[in-house]
Design a protein around this motif. Structure first.
Motif, short mmCIF file in Angstrom:
data_model
loop_
_atom_site.label_atom_id
_atom_site.label_comp_id
_atom_site.label_asym_id
_atom_site.label_seq_id
_atom_site.Cartn_x
_atom_site.Cartn_y
_atom_site.Cartn_z
N HIS A 19 -123.61 36.80 97.13
CA HIS A 19 -124.03 35.22 96.74
C HIS A 19 -125.31 35.25 96.27
O HIS A 19 -125.77 34.38 95.26
CB HIS A 19 -125.39 35.00 98.14
CG HIS A 19 -124.12 34.94 99.70
ND1 HIS A 19 -122.99 33.43 99.24
CD2 HIS A 19 -123.15 35.31 100.71
CE1 HIS A 19 -122.17 33.79 100.51
NE2 HIS A 19 -122.90 34.67 100.97
N ILE A 21 -124.59 36.69 92.60
CA ILE A 21 -123.58 35.99 91.60
C ILE A 21 -123.79 34.47 91.47
O ILE A 21 -123.68 33.76 92.63
CB ILE A 21 -122.03 36.16 92.18
CG1 ILE A 21 -122.07 38.07 91.90
CG2 ILE A 21 -121.65 36.18 90.88
CD1 ILE A 21 -121.23 38.12 92.42
N GLU A 25 -117.23 30.43 89.35
CA GLU A 25 -115.90 31.37 88.73
C GLU A 25 -116.51 32.06 88.07
O GLU A 25 -117.20 32.70 87.64
CB GLU A 25 -114.89 30.32 87.59
CG GLU A 25 -114.70 29.36 88.33
CD GLU A 25 -113.78 28.88 87.92
OE1 GLU A 25 -112.76 28.06 88.54
OE2 GLU A 25 -113.40 28.95 86.30
N VAL A 26 -115.22 32.99 89.28
CA VAL A 26 -115.69 34.52 88.26
C VAL A 26 -113.39 35.33 88.11
O VAL A 26 -113.38 34.75 88.92
CB VAL A 26 -116.44 35.84 89.81
CG1 VAL A 26 -117.78 35.24 89.27
CG2 VAL A 26 -116.01 35.47 90.81
N LEU A 41 -116.04 31.43 93.54
CA LEU A 41 -117.02 31.91 93.71
C LEU A 41 -117.23 32.51 95.31
O LEU A 41 -117.21 33.68 95.47
CB LEU A 41 -118.91 31.90 93.31
CG LEU A 41 -119.73 33.51 93.72
CD1 LEU A 41 -119.58 34.39 93.17
CD2 LEU A 41 -121.02 32.80 93.68
N SER A 42 -117.09 31.14 95.71
CA SER A 42 -116.59 31.18 97.15
C SER A 42 -115.97 32.14 98.00
O SER A 42 -116.16 32.63 99.06
CB SER A 42 -117.25 29.77 97.96
OG SER A 42 -116.08 28.92 97.29
N GLU A 57 -120.33 41.82 90.67
CA GLU A 57 -120.44 41.66 89.29
C GLU A 57 -120.61 42.39 88.61
O GLU A 57 -121.84 43.30 88.52
CB GLU A 57 -121.31 40.61 88.75
CG GLU A 57 -121.47 39.80 87.80
CD GLU A 57 -122.82 39.00 87.89
OE1 GLU A 57 -122.65 37.46 87.31
OE2 GLU A 57 -123.49 39.53 87.75
#
Length: 184
Positions: A19, A21, A25-26, A41-42, A57
């Motif tokens: 959390h 980060i 979006e990743v 991300l979620s 990350e």
């Protein structure tokens, strides 16, 4: 009341997990190294939790940031291992110094030559000074140069002259370094 300190290592200083980060979006890399793709991300955090692992990350400057699903302890271990390998490969070269005089005895010259050879084997440069004082400063340059060259000849290690023999305020000086292996 006890004081509580938080210990942060330099390898984990800028690493964000789960959390922490900040991106919406990743780009996610799975636990087996497979590319999952760009996801919110979620969703990435929930996938990491399904595996019982963390979302780490690993490339925050990429667009979108790259995150990997893996155990945080393993990530820290790998980062520390990389840091130690880099440190082991880096070797700083120093310039060591050996000083001989006109009247230095043969045994002392041999000991100093052996010390210079040891430094050359370690990869250092060696500055060799023929120290002159008083009337010795006014002696013929060729004689003094021959005296310094006689010391250089007894060094039991291959080397090359990095700087030619020159007159300095204290006498004659030169710098030698380990001979490159390509010259054989």
């Amino acid at each position: 009341m006890p004081i509580c300190y938080t210990l942060r290592t330099t390898t984990a200083l800028d690493t964000r997990i789960n959390h922490h980060i900040r991106a919406a979006e990743v780009r996610v890399i799975g636990p087996e190294g497979e590319n999952i793709g760009v996801i919110p991300l979620s969703e990435a955090i929930s996938r990491a939790q399904e595996f019982g692992l963390d979302l780490i990350e690993i490339s925050p400057n990429a667009v979108p940031p790259v995150a990997k699903i893996m155990e945080y302890g393993k990530f820290q271990y790998e980062q520390e291992k990389k840091r130690r390998e880099i440190k082991a490969k880096s070797h700083t070269t120093e310039t060591k110094s050996v000083q001989v005089k006109i009247g230095t005895g043969e045994n002392d010259m041999r000991l100093k030559a052996e010390r210079a050879a040891e430094w050359l084997r370690e990869g250092h440069r060696v500055k060799v000074d023929l120290f002159l004082w008083g009337r010795y400063k006014y002696m013929e340059f060729a004689f003094l140069k021959e005296r310094l060259e006689r010391f250089l000849k007894i060094i039991p290690e291959e080397y090359k002259l990095s700087d030619a023999i020159t007159k300095s305020p204290k006498g004659l000086t030169t710098v030698i370094e380990k001979a490159s292996k390509k010259s054989h």
